[in-house]
Design a protein around this motif. Structure first.
Motif, PDB file in Angstrom:
ATOM      1  N   LEU A 160      67.566  13.290  76.536  1.00 52.27           N
ATOM      2  CA  LEU A 160      67.937  14.434  75.703  1.00 52.27           C
ATOM      3  C   LEU A 160      69.441  14.609  75.560  1.00 52.27           C
ATOM      4  O   LEU A 160      69.922  15.070  74.542  1.00 52.27           O
ATOM      5  CB  LEU A 160      67.346  15.718  76.302  1.00 52.27           C
ATOM      6  N   LEU A 161      70.183  14.257  76.585  1.00 55.30           N
ATOM      7  CA  LEU A 161      71.599  14.595  76.628  1.00 55.30           C
ATOM      8  C   LEU A 161      72.549  13.462  76.272  1.00 55.30           C
ATOM      9  O   LEU A 161      73.758  13.661  76.296  1.00 55.30           O
ATOM     10  CB  LEU A 161      71.946  15.110  78.025  1.00 55.30           C
ATOM     11  N   ALA A 162      72.052  12.302  75.937  1.00 56.78           N
ATOM     12  CA  ALA A 162      72.900  11.129  75.734  1.00 56.78           C
ATOM     13  C   ALA A 162      74.068  11.399  74.785  1.00 56.78           C
ATOM     14  O   ALA A 162      75.222  11.121  75.117  1.00 56.78           O
ATOM     15  CB  ALA A 162      72.068   9.953  75.236  1.00 56.78           C
ATOM     16  N   SER A 163      73.807  11.944  73.630  1.00 57.58           N
ATOM     17  CA  SER A 163      74.899  12.152  72.669  1.00 57.58           C
ATOM     18  C   SER A 163      75.843  13.273  73.106  1.00 57.58           C
ATOM     19  O   SER A 163      77.041  13.210  72.857  1.00 57.58           O
ATOM     20  CB  SER A 163      74.349  12.445  71.276  1.00 57.58           C
ATOM     21  N   LEU A 164      75.311  14.272  73.799  1.00 53.15           N
ATOM     22  CA  LEU A 164      76.180  15.349  74.285  1.00 53.15           C
ATOM     23  C   LEU A 164      77.116  14.876  75.381  1.00 53.15           C
ATOM     24  O   LEU A 164      78.307  15.179  75.365  1.00 53.15           O
ATOM     25  CB  LEU A 164      75.348  16.517  74.811  1.00 53.15           C
ATOM     26  N   VAL A 165      76.583  14.144  76.343  1.00 52.90           N
ATOM     27  CA  VAL A 165      77.386  13.690  77.476  1.00 52.90           C
ATOM     28  C   VAL A 165      78.557  12.836  77.011  1.00 52.90           C
ATOM     29  O   VAL A 165      79.673  12.978  77.511  1.00 52.90           O
ATOM     30  CB  VAL A 165      76.508  12.921  78.497  1.00 52.90           C
ATOM     31  N   GLN A 166      78.348  11.984  76.039  1.00 51.12           N
ATOM     32  CA  GLN A 166      79.429  11.100  75.593  1.00 51.12           C
ATOM     33  C   GLN A 166      80.581  11.882  74.965  1.00 51.12           C
ATOM     34  O   GLN A 166      81.716  11.421  74.990  1.00 51.12           O
ATOM     35  CB  GLN A 166      78.910  10.029  74.641  1.00 51.12           C
ATOM     36  N   HIS A 167      80.324  13.078  74.435  1.00 47.35           N
ATOM     37  CA  HIS A 167      81.389  13.891  73.839  1.00 47.35           C
ATOM     38  C   HIS A 167      82.003  14.872  74.827  1.00 47.35           C
ATOM     39  O   HIS A 167      83.025  15.471  74.530  1.00 47.35           O
ATOM     40  CB  HIS A 167      80.854  14.640  72.613  1.00 47.35           C
ATOM     41  N   SER A 168      81.376  15.058  75.962  1.00 44.00           N
ATOM     42  CA  SER A 168      81.862  15.911  77.039  1.00 44.00           C
ATOM     43  C   SER A 168      82.346  17.284  76.539  1.00 44.00           C
ATOM     44  O   SER A 168      83.503  17.651  76.725  1.00 44.00           O
ATOM     45  CB  SER A 168      82.992  15.194  77.782  1.00 44.00           C
ATOM     46  N   PRO A 169      81.468  18.063  75.913  1.00 39.09           N
ATOM     47  CA  PRO A 169      81.888  19.371  75.401  1.00 39.09           C
ATOM     48  C   PRO A 169      82.208  20.349  76.529  1.00 39.09           C
ATOM     49  O   PRO A 169      81.694  20.233  77.641  1.00 39.09           O
ATOM     50  CB  PRO A 169      80.662  19.838  74.612  1.00 39.09           C
ATOM     51  N   ASP A 170      83.061  21.318  76.219  1.00 39.69           N
ATOM     52  CA  ASP A 170      83.411  22.355  77.188  1.00 39.69           C
ATOM     53  C   ASP A 170      82.232  23.275  77.457  1.00 39.69           C
ATOM     54  O   ASP A 170      82.091  23.807  78.546  1.00 39.69           O
ATOM     55  CB  ASP A 170      84.585  23.194  76.689  1.00 39.69           C
ATOM     56  N   PHE A 171      81.408  23.496  76.426  1.00 46.96           N
ATOM     57  CA  PHE A 171      80.224  24.321  76.593  1.00 46.96           C
ATOM     58  C   PHE A 171      79.133  23.846  75.647  1.00 46.96           C
ATOM     59  O   PHE A 171      79.398  23.148  74.676  1.00 46.96           O
ATOM     60  CB  PHE A 171      80.514  25.806  76.363  1.00 46.96           C
ATOM     61  N   VAL A 172      77.907  24.226  75.971  1.00 46.97           N
ATOM     62  CA  VAL A 172      76.756  23.907  75.127  1.00 46.97           C
ATOM     63  C   VAL A 172      75.952  25.184  74.945  1.00 46.97           C
ATOM     64  O   VAL A 172      75.658  25.889  75.904  1.00 46.97           O
ATOM     65  CB  VAL A 172      75.866  22.815  75.763  1.00 46.97           C
ATOM     66  N   TYR A 173      75.642  25.496  73.704  1.00 45.56           N
ATOM     67  CA  TYR A 173      74.826  26.664  73.362  1.00 45.56           C
ATOM     68  C   TYR A 173      73.425  26.158  73.050  1.00 45.56           C
ATOM     69  O   TYR A 173      73.244  25.351  72.134  1.00 45.56           O
ATOM     70  CB  TYR A 173      75.426  27.374  72.147  1.00 45.56           C
ATOM     71  N   LEU A 174      72.448  26.599  73.835  1.00 48.39           N
ATOM     72  CA  LEU A 174      71.066  26.178  73.618  1.00 48.39           C
ATOM     73  C   LEU A 174      70.287  27.277  72.897  1.00 48.39           C
ATOM     74  O   LEU A 174      70.201  28.388  73.381  1.00 48.39           O
ATOM     75  CB  LEU A 174      70.380  25.883  74.952  1.00 48.39           C
ATOM     76  N   SER A 175      69.748  26.936  71.773  1.00 52.12           N
ATOM     77  CA  SER A 175      68.879  27.846  71.045  1.00 52.12           C
ATOM     78  C   SER A 175      67.478  27.253  71.096  1.00 52.12           C
ATOM     79  O   SER A 175      66.975  26.701  70.119  1.00 52.12           O
ATOM     80  CB  SER A 175      69.363  28.006  69.608  1.00 52.12           C
ATOM     81  N   LEU A 176      66.888  27.323  72.287  1.00 53.39           N
ATOM     82  CA  LEU A 176      65.605  26.695  72.551  1.00 53.39           C
ATOM     83  C   LEU A 176      64.671  27.684  73.224  1.00 53.39           C
ATOM     84  O   LEU A 176      65.088  28.745  73.679  1.00 53.39           O
ATOM     85  CB  LEU A 176      65.804  25.494  73.498  1.00 53.39           C
ATOM     86  N   THR A 177      63.418  27.297  73.337  1.00 57.24           N
ATOM     87  CA  THR A 177      62.476  28.089  74.119  1.00 57.24           C
ATOM     88  C   THR A 177      62.817  27.901  75.597  1.00 57.24           C
ATOM     89  O   THR A 177      63.509  26.934  75.959  1.00 57.24           O
ATOM     90  CB  THR A 177      61.030  27.634  73.884  1.00 57.24           C
ATOM     91  N   PRO A 178      62.339  28.789  76.469  1.00 53.51           N
ATOM     92  CA  PRO A 178      62.609  28.612  77.897  1.00 53.51           C
ATOM     93  C   PRO A 178      62.144  27.251  78.429  1.00 53.51           C
ATOM     94  O   PRO A 178      62.845  26.617  79.214  1.00 53.51           O
ATOM     95  CB  PRO A 178      61.836  29.759  78.553  1.00 53.51           C
ATOM     96  N   LYS A 179      60.986  26.788  78.002  1.00 55.07           N
ATOM     97  CA  LYS A 179      60.469  25.497  78.471  1.00 55.07           C
ATOM     98  C   LYS A 179      61.385  24.350  78.040  1.00 55.07           C
ATOM     99  O   LYS A 179      61.683  23.442  78.826  1.00 55.07           O
ATOM    100  CB  LYS A 179      59.052  25.284  77.931  1.00 55.07           C
ATOM    101  N   GLU A 180      61.828  24.381  76.794  1.00 59.40           N
ATOM    102  CA  GLU A 180      62.728  23.341  76.304  1.00 59.40           C
ATOM    103  C   GLU A 180      64.079  23.404  77.013  1.00 59.40           C
ATOM    104  O   GLU A 180      64.646  22.374  77.386  1.00 59.40           O
ATOM    105  CB  GLU A 180      62.926  23.487  74.792  1.00 59.40           C
ATOM    106  N   ALA A 181      64.608  24.622  77.181  1.00 59.45           N
ATOM    107  CA  ALA A 181      65.890  24.795  77.885  1.00 59.45           C
ATOM    108  C   ALA A 181      65.786  24.288  79.317  1.00 59.45           C
ATOM    109  O   ALA A 181      66.711  23.654  79.827  1.00 59.45           O
ATOM    110  CB  ALA A 181      66.311  26.261  77.856  1.00 59.45           C
TER     111      ALA A 181
END
Length: 119
Positions: free
Chosen positions: A3-24
């Protein structure tokens, strides 16, 4: 790291999740398993007791009803008056507006060369 491959490579300062609790939960568990550190924000509807194992994850505050006297509501009321003054708005309208503003701000900051505009 499915799930996180593309996010990790960009190393963002923060991530905003707009997901259901199960997905989060799945995303946060994967981040924890690989030891990835970033600041997380969770959409208000996506946060419940499922996420208790992940300390320090702030929940986005609840949205306020339309026309409350709070900072940021002036722009929402102005748009209402300009584009659809006869409509009645709810918390969901405010939530949609704020979500769009967060996305627009994130895109503007992450891709300044594109000169994205909110209008």
């Amino acid at each position: 790291m499915k799930l996180l491959a593309s996010l990790v490579q960009h190393s963002p300062d923060f991530v905003y999740l707009s997901l259901t609790p199960k997905e989060a939960f799945s995303v946060l568990q994967e981040a924890k398993d690989i030891g990835w550190k970033t600041r997380w924000m969770i959409h208000g509807k996506g946060f419940d007791e499922t996420l208790r194992p992940f300390e320090g994850v702030p929940r986005h505050p609840a949205f306020l009803p339309f026309a409350e006297d709070v900072p940021g509501m002036i722009a929402i009321k102005d748009a209402h008056q300009r584009w659809h003054p006869l409509d009645v708005h709810t918390v969901s309208f405010v939530e949609g507006w704020v979500t769009a503003q967060v996305i627009a701000e994130a895109l503007g900051r992450s891709m300044p060369e594109e000169r994205l505009s909110r209008t």
